[in-house]
Design a protein around this motif. Sequence first.
Motif, PDB file in Angstrom:
ATOM      1  N   ALA A  43      22.527  10.730  39.169  1.00 57.17           N
ATOM      2  CA  ALA A  43      22.774  10.341  40.558  1.00 57.17           C
ATOM      3  C   ALA A  43      21.756   9.295  40.986  1.00 57.17           C
ATOM      4  CB  ALA A  43      22.707  11.563  41.468  1.00 57.17           C
ATOM      5  N   GLY A  44      20.493   9.532  40.627  1.00 55.97           N
ATOM      6  CA  GLY A  44      19.459   8.551  40.942  1.00 55.97           C
ATOM      7  C   GLY A  44      19.680   7.242  40.234  1.00 55.97           C
ATOM      8  N   ALA A  45      20.113   7.321  38.965  1.00 58.88           N
ATOM      9  CA  ALA A  45      20.354   6.099  38.202  1.00 58.88           C
ATOM     10  C   ALA A  45      21.484   5.283  38.807  1.00 58.88           C
ATOM     11  CB  ALA A  45      20.666   6.460  36.748  1.00 58.88           C
ATOM     12  N   GLU A  46      22.533   5.955  39.273  1.00 60.50           N
ATOM     13  CA  GLU A  46      23.633   5.209  39.889  1.00 60.50           C
ATOM     14  C   GLU A  46      23.205   4.657  41.249  1.00 60.50           C
ATOM     15  OE1 GLU A  46      28.419   5.295  40.114  1.00 60.50           O
ATOM     16  OE2 GLU A  46      27.444   7.237  40.337  1.00 60.50           O
ATOM     17  N   HIS A  47      22.446   5.436  42.004  1.00 60.54           N
ATOM     18  CA  HIS A  47      21.962   4.968  43.314  1.00 60.54           C
ATOM     19  C   HIS A  47      21.116   3.707  43.160  1.00 60.54           C
ATOM     20  CE1 HIS A  47      20.651   5.211  47.482  1.00 60.54           C
ATOM     21  NE2 HIS A  47      19.407   5.035  47.057  1.00 60.54           N
ATOM     22  N   GLU A  48      20.351   3.625  42.080  1.00 61.40           N
ATOM     23  CA  GLU A  48      19.480   2.472  41.845  1.00 61.40           C
ATOM     24  C   GLU A  48      20.210   1.326  41.149  1.00 61.40           C
ATOM     25  OE1 GLU A  48      16.395   2.104  42.929  1.00 61.40           O
ATOM     26  OE2 GLU A  48      16.531   4.072  43.907  1.00 61.40           O
ATOM     27  N   GLY A  49      21.504   1.485  40.893  1.00 58.75           N
ATOM     28  CA  GLY A  49      22.277   0.429  40.257  1.00 58.75           C
ATOM     29  C   GLY A  49      22.058   0.297  38.765  1.00 58.75           C
ATOM     30  N   LEU A  50      21.510   1.333  38.144  1.00 56.45           N
ATOM     31  CA  LEU A  50      21.237   1.282  36.708  1.00 56.45           C
ATOM     32  C   LEU A  50      22.475   1.616  35.872  1.00 56.45           C
ATOM     33  CD1 LEU A  50      17.752   3.081  36.747  1.00 56.45           C
ATOM     34  CD2 LEU A  50      18.226   0.620  36.707  1.00 56.45           C
ATOM     35  N   VAL A  51      23.351   2.442  36.428  1.00 60.66           N
ATOM     36  CA  VAL A  51      24.635   2.739  35.796  1.00 60.66           C
ATOM     37  C   VAL A  51      25.707   2.638  36.874  1.00 60.66           C
ATOM     38  CG1 VAL A  51      23.688   4.248  33.999  1.00 60.66           C
ATOM     39  CG2 VAL A  51      24.423   5.233  36.172  1.00 60.66           C
ATOM     40  N   GLU A  52      26.953   2.463  36.420  1.00 60.46           N
ATOM     41  CA  GLU A  52      28.062   2.347  37.362  1.00 60.46           C
ATOM     42  C   GLU A  52      29.174   3.268  36.911  1.00 60.46           C
ATOM     43  OE1 GLU A  52      31.128   1.963  39.430  1.00 60.46           O
ATOM     44  OE2 GLU A  52      31.509   0.708  37.664  1.00 60.46           O
ATOM     45  N   ALA A  53      29.379   4.347  37.695  1.00 61.82           N
ATOM     46  CA  ALA A  53      30.396   5.336  37.352  1.00 61.82           C
ATOM     47  C   ALA A  53      31.357   5.576  38.499  1.00 61.82           C
ATOM     48  CB  ALA A  53      29.726   6.649  36.947  1.00 61.82           C
ATOM     49  N   GLY A  54      31.542   4.573  39.343  1.00 55.87           N
ATOM     50  CA  GLY A  54      32.482   4.712  40.451  1.00 55.87           C
ATOM     51  C   GLY A  54      32.081   5.761  41.461  1.00 55.87           C
ATOM     52  N   GLY A  55      30.767   6.018  41.576  1.00 53.84           N
ATOM     53  CA  GLY A  55      30.291   7.026  42.520  1.00 53.84           C
ATOM     54  C   GLY A  55      30.431   8.452  42.031  1.00 53.84           C
ATOM     55  N   ALA A  56      30.779   8.635  40.748  1.00 50.88           N
ATOM     56  CA  ALA A  56      31.045   9.986  40.233  1.00 50.88           C
ATOM     57  C   ALA A  56      29.797  10.851  40.148  1.00 50.88           C
ATOM     58  CB  ALA A  56      31.690   9.900  38.848  1.00 50.88           C
ATOM     59  N   THR A  62      28.399  19.095  39.100  1.00 53.02           N
ATOM     60  CA  THR A  62      29.007  19.273  37.784  1.00 53.02           C
ATOM     61  C   THR A  62      29.503  17.911  37.299  1.00 53.02           C
ATOM     62  OG1 THR A  62      31.287  19.651  38.536  1.00 53.02           O
ATOM     63  CG2 THR A  62      29.803  21.581  38.458  1.00 53.02           C
ATOM     64  N   LEU A  63      29.951  17.849  36.079  1.00 52.77           N
ATOM     65  CA  LEU A  63      30.397  16.592  35.477  1.00 52.77           C
ATOM     66  C   LEU A  63      31.854  16.244  35.779  1.00 52.77           C
ATOM     67  CD1 LEU A  63      28.752  17.082  31.972  1.00 52.77           C
ATOM     68  CD2 LEU A  63      28.055  15.406  33.702  1.00 52.77           C
ATOM     69  N   ASN A  64      32.566  17.080  36.519  1.00 51.52           N
ATOM     70  CA  ASN A  64      34.012  16.913  36.655  1.00 51.52           C
ATOM     71  C   ASN A  64      34.420  15.553  37.213  1.00 51.52           C
ATOM     72  OD1 ASN A  64      33.477  19.853  36.463  1.00 51.52           O
ATOM     73  ND2 ASN A  64      35.692  19.992  36.576  1.00 51.52           N
ATOM     74  N   LYS A  65      33.724  15.073  38.246  1.00 53.11           N
ATOM     75  CA  LYS A  65      34.092  13.785  38.845  1.00 53.11           C
ATOM     76  C   LYS A  65      33.944  12.663  37.823  1.00 53.11           C
ATOM     77  CE  LYS A  65      32.579  12.739  42.931  1.00 53.11           C
ATOM     78  NZ  LYS A  65      31.647  12.595  44.085  1.00 53.11           N
ATOM     79  N   PHE A  66      32.909  12.730  37.016  1.00 55.86           N
ATOM     80  CA  PHE A  66      32.724  11.721  35.970  1.00 55.86           C
ATOM     81  C   PHE A  66      33.776  11.856  34.887  1.00 55.86           C
ATOM     82  CE2 PHE A  66      30.807  10.721  31.792  1.00 55.86           C
ATOM     83  CZ  PHE A  66      30.739   9.344  31.929  1.00 55.86           C
ATOM     84  N   LEU A  67      34.050  13.078  34.449  1.00 59.67           N
ATOM     85  CA  LEU A  67      35.053  13.294  33.410  1.00 59.67           C
ATOM     86  C   LEU A  67      36.402  12.726  33.826  1.00 59.67           C
ATOM     87  CD1 LEU A  67      34.241  17.000  32.418  1.00 59.67           C
ATOM     88  CD2 LEU A  67      33.568  14.923  31.194  1.00 59.67           C
ATOM     89  N   TRP A  74      33.691   6.204  30.620  1.00 51.10           N
ATOM     90  CA  TRP A  74      32.823   6.911  29.670  1.00 51.10           C
ATOM     91  C   TRP A  74      32.133   5.899  28.748  1.00 51.10           C
ATOM     92  CZ3 TRP A  74      37.249  10.561  27.631  1.00 51.10           C
ATOM     93  CH2 TRP A  74      37.716  11.353  28.685  1.00 51.10           C
ATOM     94  N   ILE A  75      32.904   4.944  28.243  1.00 55.12           N
ATOM     95  CA  ILE A  75      32.348   3.950  27.319  1.00 55.12           C
ATOM     96  C   ILE A  75      31.319   3.081  28.040  1.00 55.12           C
ATOM     97  CG2 ILE A  75      32.883   1.914  25.929  1.00 55.12           C
ATOM     98  CD1 ILE A  75      35.609   3.216  25.312  1.00 55.12           C
ATOM     99  N   ARG A  76      31.675   2.615  29.244  1.00 52.77           N
ATOM    100  CA  ARG A  76      30.761   1.730  29.969  1.00 52.77           C
ATOM    101  C   ARG A  76      29.438   2.407  30.280  1.00 52.77           C
ATOM    102  NH1 ARG A  76      33.718   0.858  34.037  1.00 52.77           N
ATOM    103  NH2 ARG A  76      32.771   2.306  35.511  1.00 52.77           N
ATOM    104  N   VAL A  77      29.488   3.638  30.767  1.00 57.74           N
ATOM    105  CA  VAL A  77      28.266   4.355  31.115  1.00 57.74           C
ATOM    106  C   VAL A  77      27.425   4.619  29.873  1.00 57.74           C
ATOM    107  CG1 VAL A  77      27.352   6.550  32.003  1.00 57.74           C
ATOM    108  CG2 VAL A  77      29.171   5.353  33.241  1.00 57.74           C
ATOM    109  N   ARG A  78      28.057   4.967  28.763  1.00 58.39           N
ATOM    110  CA  ARG A  78      27.304   5.189  27.527  1.00 58.39           C
ATOM    111  C   ARG A  78      26.597   3.906  27.088  1.00 58.39           C
ATOM    112  NH1 ARG A  78      26.717   8.847  23.558  1.00 58.39           N
ATOM    113  NH2 ARG A  78      26.415   8.111  21.429  1.00 58.39           N
ATOM    114  N   GLU A  79      27.278   2.770  27.191  1.00 53.12           N
ATOM    115  CA  GLU A  79      26.654   1.498  26.849  1.00 53.12           C
ATOM    116  C   GLU A  79      25.493   1.189  27.783  1.00 53.12           C
ATOM    117  OE1 GLU A  79      29.975  -1.119  27.061  1.00 53.12           O
ATOM    118  OE2 GLU A  79      30.621  -0.736  24.985  1.00 53.12           O
ATOM    119  N   GLN A  80      25.658   1.484  29.079  1.00 54.55           N
ATOM    120  CA  GLN A  80      24.587   1.225  30.037  1.00 54.55           C
ATOM    121  C   GLN A  80      23.384   2.128  29.776  1.00 54.55           C
ATOM    122  OE1 GLN A  80      26.885   1.873  33.608  1.00 54.55           O
ATOM    123  NE2 GLN A  80      27.389  -0.301  33.843  1.00 54.55           N
ATOM    124  N   LEU A  81      23.633   3.393  29.452  1.00 55.25           N
ATOM    125  CA  LEU A  81      22.532   4.307  29.150  1.00 55.25           C
ATOM    126  C   LEU A  81      21.784   3.870  27.890  1.00 55.25           C
ATOM    127  CD1 LEU A  81      24.269   7.709  29.946  1.00 55.25           C
ATOM    128  CD2 LEU A  81      22.417   6.641  31.243  1.00 55.25           C
TER     129      LEU A  81
END
Length: 400
Positions: A43-56, A62-67, A74-81
């Motif tokens: 959540a902190g990483a997305e808030h800081e613009g480090l990853v982009e998961a559509g606000g999930a 829980t992980l449900n919103k991201f899933l 999934w691919i984009r976030v893994r590449e960003q991480l």
Amino acid sequence: MTTWLELADDDPFGVHNLPLCAFGAGCFSWVGVRIGDRILNLAGAEHEGLVEAGGAFDGAHTLNKFLAQGRPTWIRVREQLTELFTGPKHRSAVEPLLFNLADVRLNLPFEVADYVDFYSFEEHATNLGKLFRPGAEPLLPNWRHLPVGYHGRAGTVVVSGTDIPRPWGQRKRPDESAPTYGPSERLDIEAELGFVVGTDSEGAVGVDDFREHVFGAVLVNDWSARDLQAWEYQPLGPFTGKSFRTSISPWVVPLDALDAAKVPGRRQEPEVLPYLRGREHYGYDIRLEVFWNETLIARPPFESMYWTPAQQLAHLTVNGAFARTGDLYASGTISGGVAEETGSFIERTWNGAQPVRLADGSARSFLLDGDTVTISATAPGVDRAVVAFGEVTGTVVKQS
């Protein structure tokens, strides 16, 4: 892959793995990703613009919103991480968002929508057929034609570390003319791998669409009360002997971390029906270890699986049933061809006839109150790395 974090080169939770989780500290809870012995607050990483998961990740427990975002996310976030953990320029932004694993509690990683358990290892099915139906053909006629399974209870899936109350129910001892009610006297485990559905389907999922719907895998211990099960399972199958608790590991290992572990699927005879065929037929080279009160008693091999995870999902939905975000389906007990590769104690001890010797000198067949079972697993990763699943553990307690 080289990372700016101080990790050993052979750390099984390195950048090649990146399992997701849900965790908390104090009265707060978030979702995260494990790197070494630390967890990044997503959540902190997305808030800081480090990853982009559509606000999930924002406000998620829980992980449900991201899933539910689907494979492109999934691919984009893994590449960003991967970039965050390998690019030294990101260190100052990432370090404040890292938690030490020892300082947090691990929660159930996703809200379980439905739970299905399969019966897909030929060695396990054969062993139980010999025990339950001596003198008859061990495998029933349908077993080689479809992945046999049962529908469990999503509400009793718990995260690793949760105590397991000994179940009570009806059981009928061989020397009794009628059933009695009481605590299970033949409490057992089943060492399995579970697959976590990310995106919904509108009906049947084809074998070749497995990767579009399934995000990753967890370890599963499908606790089983064999005496309750034996009395109730005919003619409709497992019920209260299975539904009291199912434990899963806190880490959801992405399928993308397991590409190096893919192995050819087993030859299936007779030929399966068209809906169970795909362009690829593969399983995974994953080795489990089962510890009973810290004594290693078995190393079940997942690669011996007869019905693949893709075929299981295809059969689960072939009748038009929906796949839903958070669905969990388990492989069935993982067993190989010898006693030391079996994933249940009923097999390991041949229904109590061949007890195992634990480190304390005791000869044991089924679980006693106070016993702890821990299941771990690893798989080969890229460049000779090891991918770890962590552990799923539980201690049997007397039900009050």
